[in-house]
Design an enzyme around this catalytic site. Structure first.
Site, PDB file in Angstrom:
ATOM      1  CG  ASN A  66      -2.139  -0.828   1.094  1.00  0.00           C
ATOM      2  OD1 ASN A  66      -2.722  -0.916   0.013  1.00  0.00           O
ATOM      3  ND2 ASN A  66      -2.536  -1.466   2.191  1.00  0.00           N
ATOM      4  N   GLY A  76      -7.065  -6.326  -6.420  1.00  0.00           N
ATOM      5  CA  GLY A  76      -7.769  -6.810  -7.613  1.00  0.00           C
ATOM      6  C   GLY A  76      -7.469  -5.982  -8.851  1.00  0.00           C
ATOM      7  CG  ASN A 170      -8.085  -7.342   0.361  1.00  0.00           C
ATOM      8  OD1 ASN A 170      -8.966  -8.090  -0.044  1.00  0.00           O
ATOM      9  ND2 ASN A 170      -7.840  -6.177  -0.219  1.00  0.00           N
ATOM     10  CD  GLU A 221      -7.829   0.607  -2.216  1.00  0.00           C
ATOM     11  OE1 GLU A 221      -6.754   0.066  -1.863  1.00  0.00           O
ATOM     12  OE2 GLU A 221      -8.167   0.739  -3.412  1.00  0.00           O
ATOM     13  N   GLY A 231     -10.658  -3.056  -6.558  1.00  0.00           N
ATOM     14  CA  GLY A 231     -11.122  -4.304  -7.174  1.00  0.00           C
ATOM     15  C   GLY A 231     -11.613  -5.309  -6.154  1.00  0.00           C
ATOM     16  N   GLY A 233     -12.503  -4.554  -3.257  1.00  0.00           N
ATOM     17  CA  GLY A 233     -13.651  -3.896  -2.627  1.00  0.00           C
ATOM     18  C   GLY A 233     -14.931  -4.110  -3.419  1.00  0.00           C
TER      19      GLY A 233
HETATM   20  N1  API Z   1      -5.865  -1.379   0.269  1.00  0.00           N
HETATM   21  C1  API Z   1      -6.000  -2.837   0.106  1.00  0.00           C
HETATM   22  C2  API Z   1      -5.009  -3.352  -0.963  1.00  0.00           C
HETATM   23  C3  API Z   1      -5.328  -2.828  -2.363  1.00  0.00           C
HETATM   24  C4  API Z   1      -6.707  -3.233  -2.822  1.00  0.00           C
HETATM   25  C5  API Z   1      -7.273  -2.482  -4.021  1.00  0.00           C
HETATM   26  N2  API Z   1      -6.467  -1.470  -4.619  1.00  0.00           N
HETATM   27  C6  API Z   1      -7.833  -3.468  -5.050  1.00  0.00           C
HETATM   28  O1  API Z   1      -7.896  -3.133  -6.246  1.00  0.00           O
HETATM   29  O2  API Z   1      -8.254  -4.578  -4.623  1.00  0.00           O
HETATM   30  C7  API Z   1      -5.712  -3.514   1.462  1.00  0.00           C
HETATM   31  O3  API Z   1      -4.988  -2.919   2.275  1.00  0.00           O
HETATM   32  O4  API Z   1      -6.209  -4.621   1.675  1.00  0.00           O
END
Ligand code: API
Length: 292
Positions: A66, A76, A170, A221, A231, A233
């Protein structure tokens, strides 16, 4: 240390991609933070690292950090960019690859329409298997899931939001809102992200159901703040919405950065599929200080 990088974005969630297939860079959390810094570094929500295959039947290893420098289990939008990167760089000739993450193996596939579809693996809805302390809480069952009260301290009067806890590797805390544009993301996002009931912190999703096959979503996030799209999310929000009995098996998710399409058959053994864009923005090189 001078390094080469590729700047990419998937639905506006932006990344610095690093190639460690030939040698490891050995970056520290502070150096990841420097790369993600939008004033002193390149600027990104996450830093993605490509590493060689760790095992038979797996094409690459995929690391995610991150913007705050912390390594996390899954990303994602980053998975789609990862697949585009390794294909465009000639690191693979495959359109469908298997990638090892901290959360397990995922399978991105480049599709004929220029988008990327990713088998994101199975969701986890059992709070006992999530980094979520539910002791003393009384859930409200709805459909096949539970909504949990989360008291947001520091608010006057103290606010309580009802969240569905979902893991895509996550952790995500998803709440229903009437209108994402007026949702208090900036005010309550940090309170949910750092809530003591989530010892590993959490991604906070704000889900507006438009219809059974269409939603709008904002995500504050973990480790990055509000991004234009998330993604995992989007996967977590659709899983929560299907579990609540509000959504069908294939849903268009409108984020501030673009459209993602999520499909889940609804069984806990069923994988979640995410489809969306992946774009290379520019190539660059940067001198990273030893101690930024
Ligand atoms: N901030 C997220 C990681 C990146 C997820 C996000 N950018 C995606 O596209 O899934 C976490 O700490 O679990």
């Amino acid at each position: 240390m001078q390094i080469r990088f590729t700047k990419m974005q998937g639905a506006g969630n932006d990344f610095v991609v690093l190639d460690e297939t030939r040698e490891r860079l050995g970056l520290t959390p502070a150096q990841y933070r420097f790369l993600a810094d939008r004033h002193f570094g390149v600027g990104a929500d996450q830093i993605l690292t490509v590493r060689p295959s760790p095992a038979e039947g797996i094409d690459f290893e995929y690391l995610i950090h991150n913007a705050d420098g912390g390594q996390v289990q899954q990303c994602g939008n980053g998975a789609r960019c990862f697949a585009r990167y390794v294909r465009d760089k000639g690191l693979t000739a495959k359109d469908r690859i298997r990638v090892q993450t901290m959360a397990g193996v995922i399978a991105p596939e480049l599709t004929a329409d220029g988008r990327v579809t990713v088998d994101m693996g199975r969701p986890v809805l059992d709070p006992a298997r999530l980094p979520f302390d539910t002791a003393g809480l009384v859930p409200v069952p709805q459909g096949s899931v539970k909504k949990w009260p989360l008291a947001l301290d520091g608010q006057a009067p103290q606010a309580t939001v009802m969240i569905v806890a979902v893991s895509m590797g996550n952790p995500h805390a998803v709440q229903l809102v009437d209108d994402v544009d007026s949702a208090p993301v900036a005010r309550t996002g940090p309170l949910i992200e750092g809530h003591p009931r989530f010892p590993q912190r959490v991604n906070a999703g704000y889900l507006q159901v438009v219809g059974r096959t269409e939603v709008r979503l904002r995500v504050y996030e973990r480790g990055a703040g509000e991004t234009l799209a998330c993604g995992t999310g989007a996967c977590a929000a659709v899983v929560a919405g299907i579990g609540l009995g509000l959504l069908d098996a294939r849903v268009d998710v409108h984020t501030r950065g673009g459209l993602l399409t999520i499909a889940w058959a609804g069984g806990l053994q069923d994988p979640v599929f995410m489809t969306g864009p992946a774009t290379t923005v520019f190539e660059g090189q940067i001198d990273i200080p030893e101690t930024p």
